[in-house]
Design a protein around this motif. Structure first.
Motif, PDB file in Angstrom:
ATOM      1  N   VAL A 141       3.226 -11.496   8.968  1.00 59.24           N
ATOM      2  CA  VAL A 141       3.754 -11.003   7.694  1.00 59.24           C
ATOM      3  C   VAL A 141       5.266 -11.195   7.642  1.00 59.24           C
ATOM      4  CG1 VAL A 141       4.033  -8.946   6.246  1.00 59.24           C
ATOM      5  CG2 VAL A 141       1.877  -9.345   7.447  1.00 59.24           C
ATOM      6  N   ILE A 180      -1.438  -6.367   3.095  1.00 54.93           N
ATOM      7  CA  ILE A 180      -0.054  -6.354   3.576  1.00 54.93           C
ATOM      8  C   ILE A 180       0.440  -4.918   3.763  1.00 54.93           C
ATOM      9  CG2 ILE A 180       2.341  -6.858   2.910  1.00 54.93           C
ATOM     10  CD1 ILE A 180       1.219  -9.408   1.544  1.00 54.93           C
ATOM     11  N   ARG A 193       4.454  -5.078  -0.168  1.00 54.52           N
ATOM     12  CA  ARG A 193       3.833  -6.152  -0.943  1.00 54.52           C
ATOM     13  C   ARG A 193       4.787  -6.768  -1.964  1.00 54.52           C
ATOM     14  NH1 ARG A 193      -1.131  -4.021  -3.804  1.00 54.52           N
ATOM     15  NH2 ARG A 193      -1.242  -2.540  -2.094  1.00 54.52           N
TER      16      ARG A 193
END
Length: 533
Positions: A514, A223, A204
């Motif tokens: 991501v 995340i 993160r």
């Protein structure tokens, strides 16, 4: 001073010292339960998800196998273009950063010194990123492409000069700069935001420029959760492959049955060894095993080069490197391909597998790279693996394919079990009992290194980025990795390899999103650093 001898990073860099001045210590809500330092809710949600998945597969193995295969097929057919496009963009981003002024930035600041010597650093990079896979596929992948075991690259006619050329181009393509660019983006991001911005070593942190303080809330939780799940499935795939090959080697050498029971025993025993290494930590466990890996791998490589068709191997280095570059664009194309089955079964599987490994490898190489400049980091992470891949696959692949062309041993009849190819190749060389035994030992050591490295990384993520969470926590995640590997093998039944691939592909899809966002966030952070903010 090595990383392992330092205090916890978040306590070294109090919020007032963090350049982003974030209140991450309170925002991350770490709690202590029975001596565990748990980042709530990432630890609990990820642990529950893994345990529920494992229990479901063990109770309903047939249904689980069907579901995994269905998820894999849907992902491949729907998102093959996305995996290829995303990985190409990540590679181009790395090239841009490498040659830009950002390359002069040093992880940890201008005066930071490397925590590890160059050889130990490179050894750990190599062992964490590719170890088990090189052994499993070193001889098998080029031979499979040449003999049409599961299709041929670009639909080339099997056992022809074109098939031989593309066998090496495609193999090195799968193990070259593209996967390591994926690792590099995650590694650069975490090293930069941890050592230069004072944020914890967790996925993160790389998204602070995009989310700001919200990164310590649910956006950050999601995340990190995706990172934990992707890492566990990526590692479980590798551990499952390693167990299958080790079991095949034991049967080949000693006649020990290589069935599911043997594979489970191997995973359980090696997981226990990994737990011991995890307890010893980065310096006393991972670095020691990584150095052992390199010595054994070099011994096996030199043996194959000298005992195999030496002249043909040496000649192949330059040719394979040239054709790898020449064929990469064609191999990257996803539009109107005639070799769709091969493309999905190999290339897309590999891209998803590398993405699922990226939280683990990226976090690990970030952790060991303080004191390196970004340009030094990228030079090592992108160049060294390509050189290793060219040399390794040329040595093992040329030896195996020459045996096929000359009608030597079992390989000319075709591949019966991909996990046996290495041992079938070694059988036709001198001292094959010794070399095969060394290969099994090397496989096991790589197995342990991947498991303990991955446990340290997952442990850090679920502890909110702390580098030294309590030992019971490390043991828990090492155990979970072994458990997931076992349940994927059980759920896959006779198609265990397909089940392992399905887990990696399905887990890799969400983390690809991501990964792309990580590129944007890293660029914003580096631009801010260059501006002197």
């Amino acid at each position: 001073m090595t990383i392992e001898s330092e205090e916890l990073l978040p306590e070294e860099l109090a919020p007032a010292e963090s350049i982003y001045d974030t209140d991450y210590e309170t925002g991350q809500d770490n709690i202590e339960v029975y001596g565990l330092d748990i980042h709530n809710p990432v630890f609990f949600i990820s642990a529950v998800l893994i345990l529920v998945f494992s229990g479901s597969v063990l109770i309903f193995p047939d249904s689980a196998g069907t579901a995994l295969t269905g998820a894999r097929d849907w992902t491949l057919n729907t998102f093959d273009w996305f995996f290829v496009l995303a990985t190409n963009l990540v590679f181009l981003f790395c090239l841009f950063i490498w040659f830009s002024p950002f390359g002069k930035i040093r992880f940890g600041g201008a005066d930071a010194k490397p925590d590890f010597g160059i050889l130990s650093w490179l050894s750990m990079l190599f062992s964490a990123g590719v170890g088990i896979g090189l052994l499993f596929y070193g001889a098998a992948e080029p031979t499979a492409y040449y003999t049409d075991w599961f299709g041929t690259p670009l639909d080339a006619a099997a056992r022809t000069p074109e098939a031989e050329r593309l066998a090496f181009s495609a193999t090195i393509f799968h193990w070259g700069v593209t996967p390591w660019a994926i690792y590099a983006v995650v590694g650069m991001s975490l090293a930069f935001f941890t050592f230069n911005k004072g944020l914890p070593l967790t996925i993160r942190s790389a998204f602070y420029p995009l989310f700001g303080e919200r990164v310590w809330g649910w956006p950050g939780h999601i995340i990190d959760l995706l990172a934990v799940v992707a890492t566990l499935f990526g590692l479980a795939t590798s551990l499952g492959l390693g167990a299958k090959q080790a079991a095949s080697g034991l049967e080949f050498l000693f006649g020990i049955d290589n069935g599911l029971g043997t594979q489970i025993i191997l995973i359980s025993g090696i997981t226990a060894m990994a737990i011991i290494s995890v307890v010893r930590g980065l310096d006393g466990g991972v670095r020691l095993l990584s150095n052992i890996n390199i010595v054994l791998a070099l011994m096996l490589l030199v043996f194959v080069v000298l005992a195999g068709p030496t002249l043909a191997i040496l000649k192949s280095f330059g040719a394979n490197a040239f054709y790898y570059v020449a064929d990469s664009l064609r191999l990257s194309n996803w539009i109107d391909r005639e070799d769709t089955e091969w493309f999905h079964g190999w290339t897309i599987f590999y891209w998803a597998w590398w993405v699922s490994w990226s939280p683990f490898v990226g976090s690990f190489i970030a952790r060991i790279s303080r004191g390196r400049t970004i340009r030094q980091f990228l030079s090592a992470v992108l160049v060294m693996p390509v050189v290793v891949a060219i040399v390794w696959f040329s040595a093992f692949g040329v030896t195996a394919i020459e045996q096929v062309k000359s009608g030597i041993g079992e390989l000319p009849a075709g591949i019966s079990d991909v996990s046996l190819v290495l041992f079938q190749m070694l059988e036709n060389l001198p001292l094959h009992e010794i070399s095969s035994f060394v290969a099994i030992v090397l496989l096991i050591v790589f197995f342990v290194t991947s498991s303990d490295s991955g446990s340290l990384v997952i442990d850090s993520i679920t502890a909110g980025g702390k580098l030294h969470a309590p030992i019971p926590q490390r043991v828990f995640w090492a155990t979970m990795e072994g458990l997931v590997a076992i349940v994927l093998l059980v759920g896959g039944g006779a198609a265990a390899l397909t089940s392992l691939q399905a887990g990696a592909i399905t887990a890799g899809l969400p983390f690809t999103v991501v990964l792309l966002a990580c590129c944007v966030s890293l660029y914003l952070g580096l631009r801010e650093e260059r501006a002197g903010k």
